[in-house]
Scaffold this motif. Structure first.
Motif, PDB file in Angstrom:
ATOM      1  N   THR A 293      52.531  39.124  21.520  1.00  0.00           N
ATOM      2  CA  THR A 293      53.963  38.948  21.275  1.00  0.00           C
ATOM      3  C   THR A 293      54.673  40.297  21.246  1.00  0.00           C
ATOM      4  O   THR A 293      54.269  41.206  20.514  1.00  0.00           O
ATOM      5  CB  THR A 293      54.204  38.209  19.952  1.00  0.00           C
ATOM      6  OG1 THR A 293      53.543  36.940  19.996  1.00  0.00           O
ATOM      7  CG2 THR A 293      55.686  37.990  19.724  1.00  0.00           C
ATOM      8  N   LEU A 294      55.721  40.421  22.027  1.00  0.00           N
ATOM      9  CA  LEU A 294      56.527  41.634  22.076  1.00  0.00           C
ATOM     10  C   LEU A 294      57.900  41.407  21.444  1.00  0.00           C
ATOM     11  O   LEU A 294      58.379  42.222  20.660  1.00  0.00           O
ATOM     12  CB  LEU A 294      56.685  42.100  23.526  1.00  0.00           C
ATOM     13  CG  LEU A 294      57.325  43.462  23.768  1.00  0.00           C
ATOM     14  CD1 LEU A 294      56.552  44.565  23.056  1.00  0.00           C
ATOM     15  CD2 LEU A 294      57.383  43.746  25.269  1.00  0.00           C
ATOM     16  N   VAL A 295      58.523  40.278  21.781  1.00  0.00           N
ATOM     17  CA  VAL A 295      59.787  39.858  21.166  1.00  0.00           C
ATOM     18  C   VAL A 295      59.722  38.340  20.999  1.00  0.00           C
ATOM     19  O   VAL A 295      59.759  37.612  21.993  1.00  0.00           O
ATOM     20  CB  VAL A 295      61.003  40.233  22.033  1.00  0.00           C
ATOM     21  CG1 VAL A 295      62.287  39.718  21.383  1.00  0.00           C
ATOM     22  CG2 VAL A 295      61.092  41.738  22.239  1.00  0.00           C
ATOM     23  N   PRO A 296      59.610  37.806  19.780  1.00  0.00           N
ATOM     24  CA  PRO A 296      59.544  36.346  19.608  1.00  0.00           C
ATOM     25  C   PRO A 296      60.816  35.655  20.071  1.00  0.00           C
ATOM     26  O   PRO A 296      60.757  34.630  20.742  1.00  0.00           O
ATOM     27  CB  PRO A 296      59.329  36.177  18.103  1.00  0.00           C
ATOM     28  CG  PRO A 296      58.826  37.484  17.619  1.00  0.00           C
ATOM     29  CD  PRO A 296      59.440  38.511  18.511  1.00  0.00           C
ATOM     30  N   VAL A 297      61.972  36.190  19.713  1.00  0.00           N
ATOM     31  CA  VAL A 297      63.262  35.660  20.149  1.00  0.00           C
ATOM     32  C   VAL A 297      64.311  36.738  19.893  1.00  0.00           C
ATOM     33  O   VAL A 297      64.265  37.434  18.878  1.00  0.00           O
ATOM     34  CB  VAL A 297      63.628  34.355  19.398  1.00  0.00           C
ATOM     35  CG1 VAL A 297      63.648  34.564  17.894  1.00  0.00           C
ATOM     36  CG2 VAL A 297      64.968  33.811  19.889  1.00  0.00           C
ATOM     37  N   ALA A 298      65.221  36.876  20.847  1.00  0.00           N
ATOM     38  CA  ALA A 298      66.283  37.866  20.704  1.00  0.00           C
ATOM     39  C   ALA A 298      67.365  37.571  21.723  1.00  0.00           C
ATOM     40  O   ALA A 298      67.127  36.858  22.714  1.00  0.00           O
ATOM     41  CB  ALA A 298      65.745  39.285  20.911  1.00  0.00           C
TER      42      ALA A 298
END
Length: 443
Positions: A293-298
């Motif tokens: 995981t690098l960005v779960p949500v953005a």
């Protein structure tokens, strides 16, 4: 960084107790409600006590013959009672080092150190358990030996992004898994109401099935809770988790590629998620997905900024490299005749190539962008199916050492072979450039 030998050490003395408690928990689940009903509370407690004592004694023997040491640029793990063995892990092969704090270990202030090695089918020689300070210090030492750079202190890390937990919860509500929860719950609740079984085993089975309906959504929230990512001197630092705390350290040059995804239900809000592919992560698909995981949500601009920064660090190991915005690259699409094979997706398919990266875009309902540093390319393939040969089309696939590949589908056949040759040439040049940049950064 000079390689300094660390003397042979043991795991924490409380390790047998923690392992024994885990085995008791598994035994309690195996016995289930039916066993509790048959044995009675008193006999059940006696049985669990016997299991705990036995498990602690066995774990104590294992603890007594287990040790680890750092010799040169190798980590050596000694184990075994009757048959002694020493596992040697060259630190040059280490892809990532994680400090994981399971809920039970956190009660005792302990942590587990996990080394992910390229080519490994599972985590190599996990050291469970150490004190949190000891695990953090050992990770810093191993990471320094593996990368040749002194890891940054927490105060020196540059924060890249942090996910708000409220947005994380809302994002999980807008997933197909969450939308399927009412249907799954109906399949569990309806039989329980129409044909009730009020025995202990019947009630336990119903409760277990009902909780299983929520498993995917709840697990994703628990794993990604309080997600933060920062840039250290030698590695990216990813911290996440509510019950089980995970702290990852990933050297950027071990990253094989990044992937940006825009799910259909997130697009009205302008949200995206991103993951990185690191060769060597063992475990099942869920474990690999969680670890990457690098960005779960953005918001899309925020996700693009993080991906651009990480991709730049993977391409250029020197300090403060210029960001690489793969989402802004002009892509080349397939010919119009590709509509016969992908009538809805052909206009979304495209590939872009620079001296540093290759980026592939596609997707109709769920849109995706995969970017691979050319220095990480292992091979380039051109394939043609029967229908593609009929339409003079071909697919170009860029393979990496990880599980994330960049695939440019339905190219003109002649263009596909030209693209494959260009990628092969550029990847060779990119590897030489990366080596030169690495030497420059260390000098």
């Amino acid at each position: 960084m000079a390689a300094e030998a660390l003397p042979r050490q043991r795991l924490h003395p409380l390790t047998p107790l923690v392992r024994g408690a885990k085995l008791v928990a598994l035994a309690a689940v195996a016995v289930s409600w039916r066993g509790l009903s048959d044995l009675g509370l008193g006999h059940w407690l006696i049985a669990m006590t016997v299991v705990l004592v036995g498990a602690v004694l066995v774990s104590a023997v294992v603890w007594a013959v287990t040790g680890y040491e750092v010799v040169g640029r190798e980590l050596r793990v000694h184990e075994g009672l009757l048959s002694r063995r020493v596992r040697t892990i060259p630190l040059e092969r280490v892809q990532a080092i994680d400090v994981v704090r399971p809920a039970l270990a956190r009660v005792f202030g302990l942590a587990e150190l996990r080394l992910e090695v390229i080519g490994g089918g599972k985590t190599e020689a996990p050291l469970a358990y150490l004190t949190l300070a000891g695990a953090t210090a050992l990770r810093a030492s191993l990471l320094g030996l593996a990368t040749g750079a002194a890891p940054a202190e927490p105060a020196d890390e540059r924060p890249l992004f942090a996910v708000g937990n409220s947005r994380l919860l809302l994002a999980q509500l807008l997933t197909p898994q969450t939308f399927s929860v009412p249907i799954g719950a109906a399949f569990v609740v309806w039989p329980a109401l129409t044909h009730p079984d009020w025995t202990l085993i019947g009630v336990a089975s119903t409760i277990t099935a009902f909780l299983g309906v929520f498993q995917v959504t709840v697990r994703r929230v628990l794993d990604e809770w309080d997600f933060r990512i920062a840039d250290g001197t030698a590695a990216l630092r990813v911290r996440q988790g509510l019950l089980n705390k995970r702290s990852q350290s990933v050297p950027p040059r071990r990253i094989q590629g990044v992937k940006l995804t825009w799910p259909l239900l997130w697009r009205p809000a302008g949200w995206a998620r991103a993951r990185m592919d690191v060769a060597g992560y063992g475990g099942d698909g869920e474990e690999q997905l969680r670890a990457g995981t690098l960005v779960p949500v953005a918001a899309t601009p925020d996700a693009v900024v993080v991906v651009s920064s990480v991709l730049a660090a993977a391409v250029d190991p020197r300090p403060a490299p210029a960001p690489i915005d793969a989402a802004a690259l002009a892509v080349s699409g397939p010919p119009r005749r590709a509509r016969w094979l992908a009538p809805l997706a052909w206009s979304r398919i495209g590939v872009a190539v620079t001296d540093d990266v290759v980026a592939v875009r596609e997707g109709v309902l769920t849109r995706e962008l995969v970017a691979v540093p050319l220095a990480r390319v292992q091979s380039v393939r051109v394939t043609q199916g029967p229908l593609q040969r009929l339409l003079s089309l071909a697919t170009v696939t860029v393979d990496t050492a990880g599980g994330l590949d960049a695939t440019a589908r339905h190219r003109d056949a002649a263009d596909a072979y030209r693209l494959a040759g260009d990628l092969a040439d550029r990847s060779r040049s990119a590897r030489h450039t990366f080596s030169a940049r690495l030497r420059s950064g260390r000098s």
